[in-house]
Design an enzyme around this catalytic site. Sequence first.
Site, short mmCIF file in Angstrom:
data_model
loop_
_atom_site.label_atom_id
_atom_site.label_comp_id
_atom_site.label_asym_id
_atom_site.label_seq_id
_atom_site.Cartn_x
_atom_site.Cartn_y
_atom_site.Cartn_z
N TYR A 1 0.83 -1.21 0.00
CA TYR A 1 0.00 0.00 0.00
C TYR A 1 0.86 1.25 0.00
O TYR A 1 2.07 1.18 0.25
CB TYR A 1 -0.95 0.00 1.21
CG TYR A 1 -0.27 0.36 2.51
CD1 TYR A 1 0.51 -0.56 3.19
CD2 TYR A 1 -0.39 1.64 3.04
CE1 TYR A 1 1.15 -0.22 4.37
CE2 TYR A 1 0.25 1.99 4.23
CZ TYR A 1 1.01 1.05 4.89
OH TYR A 1 1.65 1.40 6.05
N LYS B 1 -1.00 -17.41 15.61
CA LYS B 1 -1.42 -17.85 14.26
C LYS B 1 -2.13 -16.70 13.56
O LYS B 1 -3.36 -16.70 13.45
CB LYS B 1 -2.32 -19.09 14.39
CG LYS B 1 -2.45 -19.89 13.10
CD LYS B 1 -3.07 -21.24 13.40
CE LYS B 1 -3.50 -21.99 12.18
NZ LYS B 1 -2.40 -22.41 11.32
N GLU C 1 10.77 -23.89 11.74
CA GLU C 1 9.59 -24.64 11.28
C GLU C 1 9.42 -24.37 9.78
O GLU C 1 10.20 -23.64 9.18
CB GLU C 1 8.34 -24.22 12.04
CG GLU C 1 7.96 -22.77 11.82
CD GLU C 1 6.69 -22.34 12.55
OE1 GLU C 1 5.81 -23.18 12.78
OE2 GLU C 1 6.59 -21.14 12.85
N LEU D 1 5.23 -21.84 15.71
CA LEU D 1 3.82 -21.94 16.09
C LEU D 1 3.63 -23.31 16.76
O LEU D 1 4.12 -24.32 16.25
CB LEU D 1 2.93 -21.87 14.84
CG LEU D 1 1.43 -21.95 15.10
CD1 LEU D 1 0.92 -20.65 15.71
CD2 LEU D 1 0.67 -22.24 13.82
N1 PLP Z 1 3.56 -23.72 11.58
C1 PLP Z 1 2.99 -22.81 10.80
C2 PLP Z 1 3.74 -21.57 10.43
C3 PLP Z 1 1.68 -23.02 10.32
O1 PLP Z 1 1.10 -22.10 9.54
C4 PLP Z 1 1.02 -24.21 10.68
C5 PLP Z 1 -0.34 -24.47 10.20
O2 PLP Z 1 -0.91 -23.74 9.44
C6 PLP Z 1 1.66 -25.13 11.49
C7 PLP Z 1 2.94 -24.86 11.93
C8 PLP Z 1 1.00 -26.43 11.91
O3 PLP Z 1 -0.03 -26.17 12.82
P1 PLP Z 1 -1.27 -27.20 12.99
O4 PLP Z 1 -0.67 -28.53 13.29
O5 PLP Z 1 -2.03 -26.64 14.15
O6 PLP Z 1 -2.03 -27.19 11.70
#
Ligand code: PLP
Length: 287
Positions: free
Chosen positions: A33, A149, A182, A207
């Site tokens: 933006y 999330k 991750e 996460l």
């Molecule tokens: N890590 C990230 C960055 C994610 O976006 C997700 C799921 O969307 C996960 C891990 C896995 O999380 P879950 O097992 O709760 O789907």
Amino acid sequence: MSRIAYVNGRYVSHALASVHIEDRGYQFADGVYEVCEVRDGHLVDEVGHLARLRRSLKELSIREPMPEASLKLVLRETIRRNRVRDGIVYVQVTRGVSRRDHYFPPASVKPALVVTARSMDRAKTEAGAVAGVKVITLPENRWARVDIKTVGLLPNVLAKQQAKDAGAKEAWFVDPAGFVTEGGSTNAWIVTKDGIIRTRPAESGILRGITRTTALRMARDLQMRFEEEPFTVEEAKAAREAFFTAATAIVTPIVAIDGQTIGDGKPGPVALELRRRFHEFAEISKD
Ligand code: PLP
């Protein structure tokens, strides 16, 4: 006077203006933006703002939604229709509307363009500013809160697209110390050379996946050896197995990392077992 917004080719009532729920801006923060000051009916630093908009779009590989000359006309028309003499004009471009998927949508999907303008009371803002204001300080953490999330998924989107471009399914992020955090949308796991299932502790830099939690419970209940410890890229490449977990992936075996074969290049038995029996351990709703 009712406000007017420009939305994807049409001037519409601001109160009724809307974008699709699968707009990538809404779902992934996959957009850019600009905001320009309007002073005495004129755009301020328009050249600089439009240059930065072009750059932001280019950096994200989002197409320009229209030629710049047309965009300039839309900005002016939005300002005119809202009768803004002093205020701001806002431009937002997203990657467009497509079924939710981190990877970029097909090339046929057009970027979405929204322009709004609003008046501001110049005398009031001036008085507030020249009186001086206060600030507070905070640790720089934009955006270290990957434990939440959020829909602020642009880095994840770019990582997953990079993986796709490289012929891979997922990208694993690596922290400055060389440890895997991750994946773009999954949690990362290995089975070490000693046969121990290992995944990074959820307290740092990831996460806390719900699938991860269930998989850990499975490992415990099945009396598999496991530990919540970080692992390096080198350890992952030398591992017996690697896999990732997510609600969208359950347990998915990995056969190569950065082009290097994992184990014997076939899905490992631990990952396959966790996948096969996952729903015996997951909570299944009763209704
Ligand atoms: N890590 C990230 C960055 C994610 O976006 C997700 C799921 O969307 C996960 C891990 C896995 O999380 P879950 O097992 O709760 O789907």
